[in-house]
Write an enzyme that holds these catalytic residues in place. Structure first.
Site, mmCIF file in Angstrom:
data_model
loop_
_atom_site.group_PDB
_atom_site.id
_atom_site.type_symbol
_atom_site.label_atom_id
_atom_site.label_comp_id
_atom_site.label_asym_id
_atom_site.label_seq_id
_atom_site.Cartn_x
_atom_site.Cartn_y
_atom_site.Cartn_z
ATOM 1 C CB SER A 110 -16.762 -43.220 -61.663
ATOM 2 O OG SER A 110 -17.814 -43.645 -60.839
ATOM 3 C CG ASP A 250 -17.644 -51.106 -63.619
ATOM 4 O OD1 ASP A 250 -17.894 -50.493 -62.573
ATOM 5 O OD2 ASP A 250 -17.000 -50.623 -64.575
ATOM 6 C CG HIS A 277 -16.048 -48.402 -60.443
ATOM 7 N ND1 HIS A 277 -17.012 -48.256 -61.426
ATOM 8 C CD2 HIS A 277 -15.954 -47.183 -59.834
ATOM 9 C CE1 HIS A 277 -17.473 -47.021 -61.415
ATOM 10 N NE2 HIS A 277 -16.843 -46.344 -60.474
#
Length: 311
Positions: A110, A250, A277
């Site tokens: 991320s 995602d 995610h």
């Protein structure tokens, strides 16, 4: 084969401390896998399963970025203190203090993937490979895609979210309930969330200083200092082999991820069809195979036989 062992501690960084967690074997000289967590303002906990790769590969290093977890908390710091440059400096310092700067692989998840890409674009001599997992290449791209995902939520959910955002009442229970509808679709599709995912969530909630300053109140309402930031212009400078990972569901949509694949000269992109995610938790077996094969390809011999915990 020697058993793995774990070492935890802190290293000084400027006037502060960075907390780290190393899992490794005494009989290996393979490159370290350094894991850079997301947020900004989360912790290492949700990525703890990656330590399993130390069983047959090099040491795995996790750490909590400044402001959260076991590292120094600075709730009264000026908002201008929290910058990508600060966290890149912290990463460089960690590598030097742990004496692994000459031989390492970066795994960034991320926000951590953006930070790792920025770091890799500096072409550090000891970097052997890069993994960018579930990361957008820029926050403007992220924000435009958040509008797309929000429009696909069940009727009334986005309306509720926007009403509270306009009123500045994003701490209201009604807003939080609507927020969780988005999270269940695009952050983690497991129910319940794994314990390590909850641990990071609770840690970030306990001290939201970094997250709220740089990001905002949640994943899709980015009003913090990073709202105009990105790494797209730095991507052509990355020279090491790169694995890009994202989930079909995602919040880091293909539009936000595609620049990594298109602009990094030696990048391969793997999409996890049943993940959002956190594919390392949602599809642990395929994640083990994909990351293990990549680690083997950059010199972490035997990593493909490693097991990653999903809960």
């Amino acid at each position: 084969m020697a058993p793995t062992h774990t070492v935890k501690g802190t290293v000084p960084f400027r006037d502060y401390e960075t907390w780290y967690h190393i899992t490794g074997r005494a009989d290996t000289d393979l490159p370290a896998l350094v894991v850079v967590h997301g947020g900004p303002g989360s912790t290492h906990d949700y990525l703890i399963g990656l330590t399993a790769f130390a069983e047959t590969g090099g040491p795995v290093v996790l750490y909590d970025q400044l402001g959260n977890g076991g590292s120094t908390h600075l709730p009264d710091a000026d908002p201008e203190f929290w910058t990508p440059e600060l966290f890149d400096d912290e990463l460089h310092n960690l590598l030097d203090r742990l004496a692994i700067a000459d031989d390492y692989i970066l795994f960034g998840q991320s926000w951590g993937g953006m930070l790792a890409a920025r770091h890799a674009a500096e072409r550090p001599a000891g970097l052997r490979g890069l993994v960018i997992a579930n990361s957008p290449a820029s926050y403007p791209l992220w924000l435009s895609e958040m509008d797309v995902l929000r429009a696909q939520l069940p009727p009334g959910v986005d309306e509720t979210l926007r009403r509270h955002e306009a009123a500045g009442t994003t701490d209201a229970d009604e807003y939080l309930e609507a927020m969780l509808v988005f999270y269940a679709r695009h952050v983690c599709r497991l129910d319940p969330w794994p314990a390590e995912m909850m641990a990071s969530y609770i840690e970030a909630f306990a001290d939201p200083t970094v997250y709220r300053t740089m990001n905002g109140p949640n994943e899709f309402h980015v009003i913090g200092t990073l709202r105009d930031w990105g790494v797209i212009d730095r991507l052509p400078d990355i020279e090491v082999p790169t694995l890009v990972i994202s989930g079909r569901h995602d919040e880091a949509t293909p539009v936000t991820v595609r620049p990594f694949h298109e602009l990094i000269p030696n990048a391969r992109w793997e999409i996890f069809e049943n993940s959002s995610h956190v594919p390392h938790l949602e599809e642990p077996e395929r994640f083990r195979e994909v990351l293990g094969a990549f680690l083997d390809s950059v010199g972490a011999v035997g990593a493909r036989t490693t097991t990653v915990s999903g809960g």
